[in-house]
Design a protein around this motif. Structure first.
Motif, short mmCIF file in Angstrom:
data_model
loop_
_atom_site.label_atom_id
_atom_site.label_comp_id
_atom_site.label_asym_id
_atom_site.label_seq_id
_atom_site.Cartn_x
_atom_site.Cartn_y
_atom_site.Cartn_z
N ARG A 126 12.37 23.51 48.11
CA ARG A 126 13.39 22.48 48.29
C ARG A 126 14.27 22.79 49.49
O ARG A 126 14.50 23.95 49.81
CB ARG A 126 14.24 22.37 47.04
CG ARG A 126 13.44 21.94 45.83
CD ARG A 126 14.34 21.51 44.69
NE ARG A 126 13.55 21.08 43.56
CZ ARG A 126 13.20 19.82 43.34
NH1 ARG A 126 13.57 18.88 44.18
NH2 ARG A 126 12.47 19.49 42.29
N ARG B 59 16.11 18.14 48.29
CA ARG B 59 14.88 17.36 48.45
C ARG B 59 13.68 18.30 48.54
O ARG B 59 13.78 19.42 49.01
CB ARG B 59 14.95 16.51 49.73
CG ARG B 59 15.97 15.41 49.64
CD ARG B 59 15.98 14.57 50.89
NE ARG B 59 16.38 15.42 52.01
CZ ARG B 59 16.07 15.20 53.28
NH1 ARG B 59 15.34 14.17 53.61
NH2 ARG B 59 16.48 16.02 54.21
N ASP C 98 19.61 20.37 50.58
CA ASP C 98 20.19 19.27 49.83
C ASP C 98 19.40 18.92 48.57
O ASP C 98 19.69 17.95 47.89
CB ASP C 98 20.31 18.02 50.72
CG ASP C 98 18.97 17.54 51.24
OD1 ASP C 98 17.94 18.18 50.96
OD2 ASP C 98 18.96 16.51 51.94
#
Length: 132
Positions: free
Chosen positions: A92, A97, A95
């Protein structure tokens, strides 16, 4: 002083170490030989074209006899390996994502045996509604 980057790397190394241990437990027969074979595949300089090449990779410390012994006499618990792979956390970004790697190279591979009809064709975004 411990930096954030050091903590992130330590966490990643811990996850990698845990996965390696679980992968080793997925090998009930000839585990050492198969584990070294997997490391040789991952650490080879380029594509592996033969098993004999793997016995020459430094991470494979056994001779070619041990390599063939692992292939012929080794076993992998596929269900356990599947569970181990599924438990690996997805990478990830900061942030949150997901970070995934995708091959989007423009090199044509029409002669590839696994994807005979695959071509690189850029298609502009086809959104619904009027074009702007």
């Amino acid at each position: 002083m411990i930096r954030v980057r050091d903590a992130v790397q330590a966490g990643a190394l811990g996850e990698l170490s845990g996965f390696r241990q679980e992968f080793y437990r997925c090998l009930p027969a000839r585990a050492d030989a198969l584990f070294e074979l997997a490391e040789a595949v991952l650490c080879a300089d380029g594509p592996v074209r033969s098993l004999v090449e793997l016995s020459l990779v430094p991470e494979h410390r056994r001779g070619h006899g041990g390599l063939y012994g692992g292939i012929n006499g080794g076993r992998i618990e596929v269900g356990r390996l599947r569970a181990a792979l599924a438990s690996v956390p997805l990478p990830r970004a900061a942030d949150g994502r997901l970070v995934l790697a995708v091959d989007v190279s423009p090199w044509l591979r029409p002669d590839a045996p696994t994807s005979a009809e695959r071509l690189f064709c850029h298609i502009y975004g086809r959104g619904k509604g009027p074009r702007r």
